[in-house]
Scaffold this motif. Structure first.
Motif, PDB file in Angstrom:
ATOM      1  N   GLU A 191      -3.362 -17.507   7.594  1.00  0.00           N
ATOM      2  CA  GLU A 191      -4.644 -17.058   8.135  1.00  0.00           C
ATOM      3  C   GLU A 191      -5.145 -18.024   9.210  1.00  0.00           C
ATOM      4  O   GLU A 191      -5.649 -17.603  10.260  1.00  0.00           O
ATOM      5  CB  GLU A 191      -5.669 -16.953   7.007  1.00  0.00           C
ATOM      6  N   LEU A 192      -4.985 -19.316   8.959  1.00  0.00           N
ATOM      7  CA  LEU A 192      -5.402 -20.318   9.939  1.00  0.00           C
ATOM      8  C   LEU A 192      -4.603 -20.183  11.234  1.00  0.00           C
ATOM      9  O   LEU A 192      -5.141 -20.304  12.333  1.00  0.00           O
ATOM     10  CB  LEU A 192      -5.230 -21.724   9.359  1.00  0.00           C
ATOM     11  N   LYS A 193      -3.309 -19.910  11.095  1.00  0.00           N
ATOM     12  CA  LYS A 193      -2.468 -19.725  12.282  1.00  0.00           C
ATOM     13  C   LYS A 193      -2.857 -18.459  13.028  1.00  0.00           C
ATOM     14  O   LYS A 193      -2.937 -18.447  14.263  1.00  0.00           O
ATOM     15  CB  LYS A 193      -0.992 -19.671  11.869  1.00  0.00           C
ATOM     16  N   ALA A 194      -3.109 -17.385  12.269  1.00  0.00           N
ATOM     17  CA  ALA A 194      -3.466 -16.114  12.904  1.00  0.00           C
ATOM     18  C   ALA A 194      -4.769 -16.202  13.676  1.00  0.00           C
ATOM     19  O   ALA A 194      -4.964 -15.534  14.704  1.00  0.00           O
ATOM     20  CB  ALA A 194      -3.573 -15.027  11.835  1.00  0.00           C
ATOM     21  N   ASN A 195      -5.676 -17.066  13.193  1.00  0.00           N
ATOM     22  CA  ASN A 195      -6.978 -17.238  13.857  1.00  0.00           C
ATOM     23  C   ASN A 195      -6.980 -18.358  14.892  1.00  0.00           C
ATOM     24  O   ASN A 195      -8.024 -18.695  15.451  1.00  0.00           O
ATOM     25  CB  ASN A 195      -8.069 -17.490  12.809  1.00  0.00           C
ATOM     26  N   GLY A 196      -5.808 -18.950  15.118  1.00  0.00           N
ATOM     27  CA  GLY A 196      -5.691 -19.967  16.148  1.00  0.00           C
ATOM     28  C   GLY A 196      -6.207 -21.343  15.786  1.00  0.00           C
ATOM     29  O   GLY A 196      -6.372 -22.204  16.653  1.00  0.00           O
ATOM     30  N   TYR A 197      -6.459 -21.568  14.485  1.00  0.00           N
ATOM     31  CA  TYR A 197      -6.944 -22.880  14.067  1.00  0.00           C
ATOM     32  C   TYR A 197      -5.835 -23.934  14.094  1.00  0.00           C
ATOM     33  O   TYR A 197      -6.068 -25.085  14.424  1.00  0.00           O
ATOM     34  CB  TYR A 197      -7.545 -22.814  12.670  1.00  0.00           C
ATOM     35  N   ILE A 198      -4.627 -23.517  13.706  1.00  0.00           N
ATOM     36  CA  ILE A 198      -3.487 -24.424  13.731  1.00  0.00           C
ATOM     37  C   ILE A 198      -2.306 -23.694  14.352  1.00  0.00           C
ATOM     38  O   ILE A 198      -2.258 -22.468  14.389  1.00  0.00           O
ATOM     39  CB  ILE A 198      -3.119 -24.960  12.343  1.00  0.00           C
ATOM     40  N   LYS A 199      -1.311 -24.457  14.816  1.00  0.00           N
ATOM     41  CA  LYS A 199      -0.129 -23.872  15.446  1.00  0.00           C
ATOM     42  C   LYS A 199       0.963 -23.653  14.416  1.00  0.00           C
ATOM     43  O   LYS A 199       1.048 -24.332  13.441  1.00  0.00           O
ATOM     44  CB  LYS A 199       0.374 -24.797  16.559  1.00  0.00           C
TER      45      LYS A 199
END
Length: 199
Positions: A191-199
């Protein structure tokens, strides 16, 4: 977009760098230095002390004479300056359960466990490193990523192989919190990756 510095998964607070930093032990380069550096032993619980004591006869002959003398005098653990129960140490730094083979440091407890001789592997604080666990109130714990000079080669190898800390520590994290918890963590990472928070 601001990145959340702390993530929560089922009452476990996780610092973001546990998910983003890279780490992979490189024993050939560090020679197990984490077992002999520092000024205190590994944090242990009362249950773990029981497991260590149950394993003591099995690993006794693998311990140095100095380690045996320390254990005879104060037992397998002591309370450090911060009031934490930790494994006993030799000469103010070496864990009493360290053994040396061809210039490399090993844990006698883990060695006996992997040989099928004991049921106890090693303290979860050792297994989880470089993540350190802290208790937060009655029902919550925090997981922080610890950076130590002796692990420089592990950080370099982790970057080379692109292994995040939480993936390197998959089995220890499952042992500590359970497989369902780890699956929840993976979903949070997605979810964090999908929202651009982490790569």
């Amino acid at each position: 977009m601001d990145t959340p510095p702390i993530i929560e998964v089922d009452n476990v607070l996780i610092s973001l760098d546990c998910l983003t930093e890279k780490f992979c032990c490189d024993l050939e380069k560090c020679n197990g230095e984490c077992c002999v550096e520092g000024d205190a032993g590994a944090p242990v619980t009362l249950d773990e002390i029981g497991g260590i004591e149950d394993s003591l006869d099995t690993v006794w002959d693998d311990l140095s004479a100095s380690a045996q003398a320390v254990i005879d005098k104060q037992g397998v653990a002591y309370i450090d300056q911060e009031g934490c129960m930790v494994t006993s140490i030799v000469n103010g730094k070496d864990c009493v359960f360290t053994c040396h083979d061809k210039g490399c440091c090993y844990c006698t407890l883990e060695k006996a466990y992997r040989s099928g001789k004991t049921r106890f592997c090693k303290p979860i604080s050792c297994y989880l490193y470089p993540i350190r666990e802290v208790k937060i109130g009655e029902d919550m714990v925090g997981l922080n990523y610890h950076v130590w000079d002796v692990c420089k080669c592990a950080r370099e190898k982790g970057k080379e192989l692109d292994v995040p800390v939480y993936k390197f520590l998959k089995q220890p994290l499952i042992q500590r919190f359970g497989e369902k918890w780890y699956e929840s963590l993976e979903e949070v990472v997605k979810e964090l990756k999908a929202n651009g928070y982490i790569k």
